[in-house]
Design a protein around this motif. Structure first.
Motif, mmCIF file in Angstrom:
data_model
loop_
_atom_site.group_PDB
_atom_site.id
_atom_site.type_symbol
_atom_site.label_atom_id
_atom_site.label_comp_id
_atom_site.label_asym_id
_atom_site.label_seq_id
_atom_site.Cartn_x
_atom_site.Cartn_y
_atom_site.Cartn_z
ATOM 1 N N LEU A 241 0.820 -1.210 0.000
ATOM 2 C CA LEU A 241 0.000 0.000 0.000
ATOM 3 C C LEU A 241 0.854 1.260 0.000
ATOM 4 O O LEU A 241 0.333 2.372 -0.076
ATOM 5 N N ASP A 242 2.157 1.085 0.080
ATOM 6 C CA ASP A 242 3.070 2.204 0.245
ATOM 7 C C ASP A 242 3.381 2.914 -1.060
ATOM 8 O O ASP A 242 3.211 2.365 -2.150
ATOM 9 N N ASP A 243 3.872 4.148 -0.929
ATOM 10 C CA ASP A 243 4.678 4.809 -1.948
ATOM 11 C C ASP A 243 5.911 5.291 -1.193
ATOM 12 O O ASP A 243 5.913 6.360 -0.596
ATOM 13 N N ASN A 244 6.932 4.460 -1.189
ATOM 14 C CA ASN A 244 8.087 4.669 -0.321
ATOM 15 C C ASN A 244 8.768 6.009 -0.541
ATOM 16 O O ASN A 244 9.114 6.713 0.428
ATOM 17 N N LYS B 289 20.829 9.987 4.637
ATOM 18 C CA LYS B 289 21.882 9.010 4.352
ATOM 19 C C LYS B 289 21.253 7.698 3.860
ATOM 20 O O LYS B 289 20.064 7.437 4.073
ATOM 21 N N ASN B 290 22.086 6.875 3.231
ATOM 22 C CA ASN B 290 21.595 5.575 2.753
ATOM 23 C C ASN B 290 20.967 4.765 3.874
ATOM 24 O O ASN B 290 19.943 4.105 3.692
ATOM 25 N N ASN B 291 21.591 4.823 5.040
ATOM 26 C CA ASN B 291 21.089 4.049 6.168
ATOM 27 C C ASN B 291 19.711 4.530 6.637
ATOM 28 O O ASN B 291 18.920 3.745 7.158
ATOM 29 N N ASP B 292 19.438 5.828 6.432
ATOM 30 C CA ASP B 292 18.113 6.359 6.775
ATOM 31 C C ASP B 292 17.047 5.718 5.896
ATOM 32 O O ASP B 292 15.949 5.389 6.368
ATOM 33 N N LEU B 293 17.374 5.540 4.605
ATOM 34 C CA LEU B 293 16.439 4.894 3.683
ATOM 35 C C LEU B 293 16.187 3.450 4.096
ATOM 36 O O LEU B 293 15.044 2.975 4.076
ATOM 37 N N VAL B 294 17.252 2.763 4.501
ATOM 38 C CA VAL B 294 17.135 1.365 4.920
ATOM 39 C C VAL B 294 16.245 1.247 6.151
ATOM 40 O O VAL B 294 15.298 0.447 6.183
ATOM 41 N N ASN B 295 16.545 2.057 7.157
ATOM 42 C CA ASN B 295 15.807 1.963 8.424
ATOM 43 C C ASN B 295 14.346 2.364 8.268
ATOM 44 O O ASN B 295 13.447 1.715 8.826
ATOM 45 N N TYR B 296 14.099 3.443 7.518
ATOM 46 C CA TYR B 296 12.715 3.872 7.310
ATOM 47 C C TYR B 296 11.936 2.788 6.563
ATOM 48 O O TYR B 296 10.792 2.472 6.919
ATOM 49 N N SER B 297 12.560 2.205 5.535
ATOM 50 C CA SER B 297 11.884 1.183 4.742
ATOM 51 C C SER B 297 11.535 -0.036 5.586
ATOM 52 O O SER B 297 10.436 -0.598 5.473
ATOM 53 N N HIS C 94 3.708 -1.780 4.442
ATOM 54 C CA HIS C 94 2.287 -2.070 4.644
ATOM 55 C C HIS C 94 1.793 -2.836 3.420
ATOM 56 O O HIS C 94 1.648 -2.273 2.337
ATOM 57 N N THR C 95 1.580 -4.126 3.585
ATOM 58 C CA THR C 95 1.228 -4.972 2.449
ATOM 59 C C THR C 95 -0.267 -4.954 2.173
ATOM 60 O O THR C 95 -1.078 -4.694 3.060
ATOM 61 N N VAL C 96 -0.611 -5.231 0.923
ATOM 62 C CA VAL C 96 -2.010 -5.413 0.544
ATOM 63 C C VAL C 96 -2.526 -6.656 1.277
ATOM 64 O O VAL C 96 -1.861 -7.693 1.282
ATOM 65 N N PRO C 97 -3.681 -6.579 1.927
ATOM 66 C CA PRO C 97 -4.231 -7.767 2.587
ATOM 67 C C PRO C 97 -4.281 -8.951 1.627
ATOM 68 O O PRO C 97 -4.612 -8.796 0.452
ATOM 69 N N GLY C 98 -3.918 -10.119 2.144
ATOM 70 C CA GLY C 98 -3.944 -11.315 1.314
ATOM 71 C C GLY C 98 -2.697 -11.537 0.482
ATOM 72 O O GLY C 98 -2.655 -12.453 -0.350
ATOM 73 N N GLN D 141 16.523 -0.027 -1.523
ATOM 74 C CA GLN D 141 16.483 -0.196 -0.067
ATOM 75 C C GLN D 141 15.114 -0.683 0.394
ATOM 76 O O GLN D 141 15.012 -1.512 1.304
ATOM 77 N N TYR D 142 14.065 -0.164 -0.239
ATOM 78 C CA TYR D 142 12.699 -0.571 0.113
ATOM 79 C C TYR D 142 12.405 -1.975 -0.388
ATOM 80 O O TYR D 142 11.795 -2.789 0.320
ATOM 81 N N ILE D 143 12.837 -2.279 -1.614
ATOM 82 C CA ILE D 143 12.568 -3.595 -2.196
ATOM 83 C C ILE D 143 13.280 -4.693 -1.403
ATOM 84 O O ILE D 143 12.710 -5.762 -1.151
ATOM 85 N N GLU D 144 14.502 -4.429 -0.971
ATOM 86 C CA GLU D 144 15.214 -5.428 -0.164
ATOM 87 C C GLU D 144 14.503 -5.638 1.175
ATOM 88 O O GLU D 144 14.380 -6.779 1.648
ATOM 89 N N ALA D 145 14.035 -4.548 1.776
ATOM 90 C CA ALA D 145 13.296 -4.664 3.044
ATOM 91 C C ALA D 145 12.021 -5.473 2.851
ATOM 92 O O ALA D 145 11.677 -6.321 3.682
#
Length: 353
Positions: free
Chosen positions: A16-19, A73-81, A86-90, A113-117
């Motif tokens: 449901l996100d737009d990272n 920083k790159n690490n901020d993107l990792v931690n936030y992600s 928030h996944t689509v139900p199901g 960073q988001y896709i890996e998370a």
């Protein structure tokens, strides 16, 4: 032996996100409005101006100087992600059926960073993903340039009415002013996987799986302007091109519209895709729409667990809408799709291109 590929966009069909939008909103002053203005400009460049060598999804490229403005920083993107998935139900249904004849991939405009998370979260192979690479450490910010970027931020916020005059101001900033700055190294390094980029990624998958030239071998699910070329490629190769709660761009490019609050619909289509050719799945979709799910399930070999889960989910509420898209029903499906898009993702994210 792989005979077919199931390929899906991430944000929309899976989450449901737009990272990138959420990063901007969280870290940058008035970042949500800034991102929406740049996103509309991105749509303009692709859809109206047709800027040469510019692909849909460029917002993720254009927003990067403003990440440096707040010393992200790159690490901020990792931690936030990691903390904001928030996944689509199901979603757990989508990849539940394993079959050696099909391989699954994710092609996303989102930052890596988001896709890996997400892959870690849902236990999906990160190797089977395509994404936008962002490295914020490429160049350090210069004080003079940071001051200028802050000026640009304020100017952009004052030119968000989507007029030609507004777009001319934004064009000057992004294509004339920022390219002269050292910070442009970050902008230049970002190659958004959107639009034509997603089609190229899909072609790469087809080549890797040795199914070039095969018909009925591609199922692609998307929801926005960044998915148009990939949806069209799937459709041109007699595959399934699915708009999952898509906007007008996705609806116009797809051959099936799914309007649902739950990803089990994607799972059902993926299961059928393993067993049938495209023309039979299109017949199933029409039967589902015209006669109802019970009749459709009786006429086609749908996994019994998925059928049971579907019946449990919708025993006391309205079933999802699914239909083959044509000129007669396109506007109706688009209206329903936009409403569901906003209902499950919110006004801000649901309204982005």
């Amino acid at each position: 032996m792989v005979k077919k590929v199931f390929v899906t966009d991430c944000e929309g069909p899976l989450t449901l996100d737009d990272n990138a939008y959420e990063l901007a909103a969280y870290y940058i002053e008035n970042g949500s409005e800034l991102f929406k203005i740049i996103s509309a400009f991105d749509d303009y460049l692709v859809d109206i101006k047709k800027e040469p060598n510019y692909f849909a999804g460029g917002t993720l490229k254009l927003i990067t100087p403003f990440f440096k403005l707040v010393s992200l920083k790159n690490n901020d993107l990792v931690n936030y992600s990691k903390d904001n998935i928030h996944t689509v139900p199901g979603l757990d249904y989508v990849f539940s059926i394993q079959d050696s004849s099909i391989k699954s991939y994710i092609i996303s405009t989102s930052y890596g960073q988001y896709i890996e998370a997400l892959c870690n979260y849902i236990n999906f192979s990160f190797e089977n993903t395509y994404y936008t690479v962002l490295d914020l450490s490429i160049v350090d910010a210069i004080d003079e340039e940071i001051k200028k970027i802050e000026e640009f931020r304020k100017i952009i916020l004052n030119h968000g009415n989507n007029t030609e005059e507004d777009y001319e101001v934004l064009y000057d900033i992004f294509f004339n002013q920022i390219p002269k700055m050292k910070i442009s190294k970050i902008v230049d390094s970002v190659n958004p996987i959107g639009g034509k980029g997603k089609e190229l990624a899909l072609r790469d998958i087809v080549k890797k799986c040795n199914i070039e030239g095969d018909k009925n071998a591609i199922m692609y699910s998307g929801d926005s302007i960044t998915d148009v070329e990939a949806l069209q490629y799937a459709k041109d190769n007699e595959g399934l091109a699915i708009s999952f709660n898509g906007n007008e761009y996705a609806i116009n490019a797809a051959n099936i519209a799914v309007i649902s609050d739950n990803a089990i619909m994607t799972a059902i289509l993926r299961d059928l895709f393993i067993k049938y050719e495209t023309k039979e799945i299109l017949k199933f979709v029409k039967k589902y729409h015209d006669k109802g799910p019970d009749v459709a399930f009786d006429c086609y070999e749908v996994d019994s667990n998925l059928v049971s889960q579907f019946e449990e989910l919708y025993k006391s509420k309205e079933i999802p809408v699914m239909d083959v898209i044509n000129d007669e029903n396109k506007e109706y499906l688009l209206d329903l799709s936009k409403k569901m898009r906003v209902e499950i993702r919110g006004d801000d994210i649901g309204g982005l291109g």
